[in-house]
Design a protein around this motif. Structure first.
Motif, short mmCIF file in Angstrom:
data_model
loop_
_atom_site.label_atom_id
_atom_site.label_comp_id
_atom_site.label_asym_id
_atom_site.label_seq_id
_atom_site.Cartn_x
_atom_site.Cartn_y
_atom_site.Cartn_z
N PRO A 62 22.34 9.23 64.63
CA PRO A 62 22.19 10.06 63.45
C PRO A 62 22.63 9.32 62.19
N VAL A 63 21.94 9.56 61.10
CA VAL A 63 22.24 8.93 59.83
C VAL A 63 22.65 10.04 58.86
N TYR A 64 23.82 9.87 58.25
CA TYR A 64 24.31 10.86 57.32
C TYR A 64 24.19 10.30 55.91
N VAL A 65 23.49 11.02 55.05
CA VAL A 65 23.27 10.59 53.68
C VAL A 65 23.91 11.61 52.76
N GLU A 66 24.76 11.12 51.88
CA GLU A 66 25.36 12.01 50.89
C GLU A 66 24.46 12.05 49.67
N GLU A 67 23.94 13.20 49.39
CA GLU A 67 23.07 13.36 48.24
C GLU A 67 23.91 13.70 47.02
N PRO A 68 23.44 13.33 45.86
CA PRO A 68 24.20 13.66 44.66
C PRO A 68 24.21 15.18 44.46
N PRO A 69 25.28 15.70 43.90
CA PRO A 69 25.33 17.15 43.69
C PRO A 69 24.29 17.56 42.64
N CYS A 70 23.42 18.42 43.01
CA CYS A 70 22.37 18.90 42.11
C CYS A 70 22.49 20.41 41.95
N HIS A 71 21.99 20.89 40.84
CA HIS A 71 21.97 22.33 40.64
C HIS A 71 20.76 22.68 39.79
N MET A 72 20.38 23.94 39.85
CA MET A 72 19.22 24.43 39.11
C MET A 72 19.70 25.02 37.78
N VAL A 73 18.93 24.70 36.72
CA VAL A 73 19.26 25.17 35.38
C VAL A 73 18.02 25.82 34.78
N ARG A 74 18.23 26.94 34.09
CA ARG A 74 17.13 27.57 33.35
C ARG A 74 16.96 26.85 32.03
N GLU A 75 15.74 26.44 31.76
CA GLU A 75 15.46 25.70 30.54
C GLU A 75 14.42 26.47 29.73
N ARG A 76 14.69 26.59 28.45
CA ARG A 76 13.76 27.31 27.57
C ARG A 76 12.79 26.31 26.97
N PHE A 77 11.50 26.67 26.93
CA PHE A 77 10.50 25.78 26.35
C PHE A 77 9.44 26.61 25.64
N TRP A 78 8.75 25.96 24.71
CA TRP A 78 7.71 26.61 23.93
C TRP A 78 6.38 26.41 24.61
N ASP A 79 5.68 27.50 24.88
CA ASP A 79 4.37 27.47 25.52
C ASP A 79 3.32 27.53 24.41
N ASP A 80 2.68 26.38 24.09
CA ASP A 80 1.68 26.34 23.02
C ASP A 80 0.45 27.17 23.36
N TYR A 81 0.09 27.25 24.61
CA TYR A 81 -1.11 27.98 25.01
C TYR A 81 -0.96 29.48 24.73
N ARG A 82 0.18 30.04 25.07
CA ARG A 82 0.41 31.47 24.85
C ARG A 82 1.10 31.76 23.54
N GLY A 83 1.74 30.74 22.96
CA GLY A 83 2.43 30.93 21.69
C GLY A 83 3.72 31.71 21.81
N VAL A 84 4.46 31.51 22.93
CA VAL A 84 5.73 32.21 23.15
C VAL A 84 6.74 31.25 23.75
N TRP A 85 8.03 31.64 23.62
CA TRP A 85 9.08 30.91 24.32
C TRP A 85 9.11 31.40 25.76
N ARG A 86 9.23 30.45 26.71
CA ARG A 86 9.29 30.80 28.13
C ARG A 86 10.46 30.08 28.75
N PHE A 87 10.80 30.46 30.00
CA PHE A 87 11.87 29.83 30.75
C PHE A 87 11.31 29.23 32.04
N ARG A 88 11.86 28.09 32.42
CA ARG A 88 11.51 27.49 33.71
C ARG A 88 12.80 26.96 34.34
#
Length: 94
Positions: A62-88
């Motif tokens: 067996p091979v044990y790999v330590e992955e870097p600590p990652c986390h999910m973040v909500r990011e706000r972005f401007w949607d040019d197609y719809r003309g609104v602020w959205r989150f991803r």
């Protein structure tokens, strides 16, 4: 009750048939001893060969790999197609 009687009759018939057809046993000149010895030697040879052989498949270690600590973040972005602020949701690794 009928099943028990028929089972006993069948067992008696089989036993009587096997006793009536059994030939006289006699060993002439060590034939039995040679057969037993040959079987023991052959079994020892085959058993030793199987015991010393490698397994057909060896699983990798067996091979044990330590992955870097990652986390999910909500990011706000401007949607040019719809003309609104959205989150991803974006994965951020430190």
């Amino acid at each position: 009750m009928k099943k028990t009687v028929f089972a006993l009759l069948a067992a008696a018939a089989i036993a009587a048939g096997s006793v009536a057809m059994a030939p006289q046993a006699h060993a002439g000149g060590g034939d039995v001893a040679a057969g037993v010895l040959g079987g023991l030697v052959g079994g020892a040879l085959i058993g030793g060969a199987i015991a010393n052989s490698r397994p057909a498949y060896a699983a990798p270690a067996p091979v044990y790999v330590e992955e870097p600590p990652c986390h999910m973040v909500r990011e706000r972005f401007w949607d040019d197609y719809r003309g609104v602020w959205r989150f991803r949701r974006v994965q951020v690794c430190d």
